[in-house]
Write a protein that holds these residues in place. Structure first.
Motif, short mmCIF file in Angstrom:
data_model
loop_
_atom_site.label_atom_id
_atom_site.label_comp_id
_atom_site.label_asym_id
_atom_site.label_seq_id
_atom_site.Cartn_x
_atom_site.Cartn_y
_atom_site.Cartn_z
N ALA A 99 0.84 -1.20 0.00
CA ALA A 99 0.00 0.00 0.00
C ALA A 99 0.87 1.24 0.00
O ALA A 99 1.89 1.29 0.70
N ILE A 100 0.45 2.20 -0.78
CA ILE A 100 1.09 3.52 -0.79
C ILE A 100 0.01 4.55 -0.53
O ILE A 100 -1.01 4.58 -1.22
N GLY A 101 0.23 5.36 0.49
CA GLY A 101 -0.74 6.38 0.84
C GLY A 101 -0.14 7.76 0.76
O GLY A 101 1.05 7.95 0.97
N SER A 135 3.99 -4.68 2.80
CA SER A 135 4.76 -3.46 3.08
C SER A 135 3.88 -2.25 2.77
O SER A 135 2.94 -2.34 1.99
N ILE A 136 4.22 -1.13 3.42
CA ILE A 136 3.51 0.12 3.14
C ILE A 136 4.53 1.24 2.94
O ILE A 136 5.66 1.15 3.43
N ALA A 137 4.10 2.26 2.22
CA ALA A 137 4.89 3.49 2.07
C ALA A 137 3.93 4.65 2.30
O ALA A 137 2.82 4.67 1.76
N LEU A 138 4.35 5.61 3.11
CA LEU A 138 3.52 6.74 3.47
C LEU A 138 4.19 8.02 3.01
O LEU A 138 5.32 8.30 3.41
N VAL A 139 3.49 8.81 2.20
CA VAL A 139 4.03 10.03 1.62
C VAL A 139 3.29 11.23 2.20
O VAL A 139 2.06 11.30 2.10
N ASP A 140 4.03 12.17 2.79
CA ASP A 140 3.43 13.36 3.38
C ASP A 140 2.25 12.96 4.27
O ASP A 140 1.13 13.43 4.11
#
Length: 127
Positions: A77-79, A109-114
């Motif tokens: 997931a990318i948020g 896995s996840i990636a969180l942007v701003d």
């Protein structure tokens, strides 16, 4: 054996109704890399809408994620912004109106942007 079934969820922020100017720009890169891509669009929300709707959106993402995992997918997931809070909430177990407990999302896995998260935000046990 390496799992070849990969799914990435691109979850946009609250002030971008469909992610077209943020997370959706990542779609072609993931498709080229062999991922299936889902963009769970939840529309534009005013801040009160964020407060009221994040839970149900997160629950839907948890159901989608866990179904995909059961089908043999590695799910990522990318948020962006509020999408990060939705991803975070999706990792928590929740109880529906009938008392059924559903496990939180089981992301690889996840990636969180701003990220629009509190500094002490907790994630469920599957992260």
């Amino acid at each position: 054996m390496v799992n070849m079934k990969k799914l990435v969820l691109l979850v946009h922020g609250f002030n971008n109704p469909d992610g077209i100017n943020t997370t959706d720009k990542l779609r072609p890169f993931f498709e080229t890399a062999g991922y299936e891509v889902a963009e769970p669009d939840y529309g534009r929300r005013l801040l009160i809408g964020v407060r009221l709707a994040n839970g149900p959106v997160a629950n839907g993402i948890a159901l989608l994620t866990n179904f995909a995992v059961e089908q043999g997918y590695d799910v990522f997931a990318i948020g962006h912004s509020n999408g990060c809070e939705i991803i975070r909430r999706s990792t928590e177990a929740w109880t529906d109106g009938n008392g059924k407990v559903t496990a939180g999302a089981k992301f690889k896995s996840i990636a969180l942007v701003d990220a629009a998260l509190d500094s002490d935000a907790d994630f469920g046990p599957n992260i």
